[in-house]
Scaffold this motif. Structure first.
Motif, PDB file in Angstrom:
ATOM      1  N   UNK B   9      95.861  25.418   1.496  1.00 20.68           N
ATOM      2  CA  UNK B   9      96.700  26.606   1.631  1.00 20.68           C
ATOM      3  C   UNK B   9      96.245  27.442   2.822  1.00 20.68           C
ATOM      4  N   UNK B  10      94.919  27.495   3.016  1.00 20.29           N
ATOM      5  CA  UNK B  10      94.394  28.231   4.166  1.00 20.29           C
ATOM      6  C   UNK B  10      93.125  27.559   4.657  1.00 20.29           C
ATOM      7  N   UNK B  18      87.745  20.486  15.422  1.00 16.41           N
ATOM      8  CA  UNK B  18      89.018  19.798  15.183  1.00 16.41           C
ATOM      9  C   UNK B  18      89.353  19.905  13.706  1.00 16.41           C
ATOM     10  N   UNK B  19      90.616  19.910  13.406  1.00 15.30           N
ATOM     11  CA  UNK B  19      91.026  20.096  12.014  1.00 15.30           C
ATOM     12  C   UNK B  19      92.296  19.326  11.733  1.00 15.30           C
ATOM     13  N   UNK B  85      95.767  29.909  15.873  1.00 18.60           N
ATOM     14  CA  UNK B  85      95.858  30.603  14.584  1.00 18.60           C
ATOM     15  C   UNK B  85      97.315  30.898  14.257  1.00 18.60           C
ATOM     16  N   UNK B  86      97.754  30.402  13.125  1.00 19.23           N
ATOM     17  CA  UNK B  86      99.164  30.523  12.730  1.00 19.23           C
ATOM     18  C   UNK B  86      99.306  29.880  11.360  1.00 19.23           C
ATOM     19  N   UNK B  87     100.499  29.988  10.798  1.00 19.69           N
ATOM     20  CA  UNK B  87     100.840  29.217   9.605  1.00 19.69           C
ATOM     21  C   UNK B  87     101.643  28.004  10.060  1.00 19.69           C
ATOM     22  N   UNK B  88     101.238  26.842   9.571  1.00 18.89           N
ATOM     23  CA  UNK B  88     101.900  25.594   9.936  1.00 18.89           C
ATOM     24  C   UNK B  88     102.739  25.128   8.750  1.00 18.89           C
ATOM     25  N   UNK B  89     104.025  24.982   8.995  1.00 18.55           N
ATOM     26  CA  UNK B  89     104.976  24.622   7.951  1.00 18.55           C
ATOM     27  C   UNK B  89     105.510  23.213   8.190  1.00 18.55           C
ATOM     28  N   UNK B 107      97.778  28.146   6.356  1.00 17.71           N
ATOM     29  CA  UNK B 107      97.410  29.248   7.242  1.00 17.71           C
ATOM     30  C   UNK B 107      96.092  28.912   7.925  1.00 17.71           C
ATOM     31  N   UNK B 108      96.136  28.776   9.236  1.00 16.63           N
ATOM     32  CA  UNK B 108      94.944  28.422  10.019  1.00 16.63           C
ATOM     33  C   UNK B 108      94.435  29.643  10.771  1.00 16.63           C
ATOM     34  N   UNK B 109      93.153  29.916  10.620  1.00 18.07           N
ATOM     35  CA  UNK B 109      92.492  30.961  11.401  1.00 18.07           C
ATOM     36  C   UNK B 109      91.374  30.319  12.198  1.00 18.07           C
ATOM     37  N   UNK B 110      91.422  30.471  13.501  1.00 19.66           N
ATOM     38  CA  UNK B 110      90.383  29.930  14.376  1.00 19.66           C
ATOM     39  C   UNK B 110      89.501  31.081  14.818  1.00 19.66           C
TER      40      UNK B 110
END
Lengths: 117, 112
Positions: B9-10, B18-19, B85-89, B107-110
């Motif tokens: 989810x986050x 890398x992710x 950093x953003x939400x990926x849908x 939700x990705x936070x870098x």
């Protein structure tokens, strides 16, 4: 304009009032979609248009919600007698054709944040 | 209604890491699987449209794969940057209708 335009960007209203949300899609895009995102939820489908026709209205949450599209362009989403649970971000998207007809990507507007007090 | 699930989810990662994250779906009967990036205060923006089993798409440091037989798509980001950093849908366009079914997003936070 170059992109999908939605207005207003923010709308605060009192419970029981009617609101109208507007979407101006990219010129030439025949398909138009309305989605909403409530706090903590995913994108919820509301309705789509192919031209001016809306073949599937099953996503509209209640009969207080209606939508129309005129001239194959601008669409309005109307919510009558707003309730607090209607508070959400309402997103509009358009594409050259319906999803299955060419796998066209969606172009989204920046949304209308609706707050019902 | 199709249940499109995304995990995690986050996610918080350090700059340079890398992710990857997952979109899973129950059906192989669809036209396309889409990935969108939604930055705060902006509009969701299309990253990829994927249609065939084994599809791989790449855009800069971001890539995606599609496995229709097992019902999942992966999104990879190589060398994450703060601007990622953003939400990926992800969204599925099934053959049974013309709407798109969206997952709840990752939700990705870098962290710089």
């Amino acid at each position: 304009g170059a992109g999908v335009s939605q207005s207003p960007s923010n709308k605060v209203t009192e419970k029981g009032k009617d609101v109208e949300l507007r979407c101006d899609p990219i010129s030439g895009h025949t398909a138009l979609y309305w989605y909403r995102q409530s706090l903590g939820q995913g994108l919820e489908f509301l309705i789509y248009f192919q031209g001016n026709s809306a073949p599937d209205k099953s996503g509209l949450p209640s009969d207080r919600f209606s939508a129309e599209r005129t001239g194959g362009s601008v669409s309005t989403l109307t919510i009558q007698r707003t309730q607090q649970e209607d508070s959400a971000v309402y997103l509009c998207a358009s594409s050259l054709a319906l999803g299955g007809l060419g796998n066209e990507k969606l172009f989204f507007g920046s949304g209308t944040q609706l707050s019902v007090l | 209604i199709l249940n499109v699930e995304q995990s995690p989810q986050s996610l918080h990662v350090q700059e340079g890491d890398s992710t990857n994250f997952t979109c899973s779906f129950p059906s192989s009967n669809f036209y396309a699987l889409h990935w969108y990036r939604w930055e705060t205060a902006k509009s969701p923006e299309a990253l990829f449209v994927m249609t065939l089993n084994g599809d791989e798409k790449k855009k800069g440091r971001i890539s995606a794969t599609l496995n229709t037989k097992e019902g999942y798509s992966y999104l990879y980001i190589k060398g994450s940057q703060p601007e990622d950093s953003a939400t990926y849908l992800c969204a599925l366009n099934p053959r049974t209708g013309n709407q798109f079914y969206f997952g709840t997003g990752t939700s990705l936070t870098v962290i710089p």
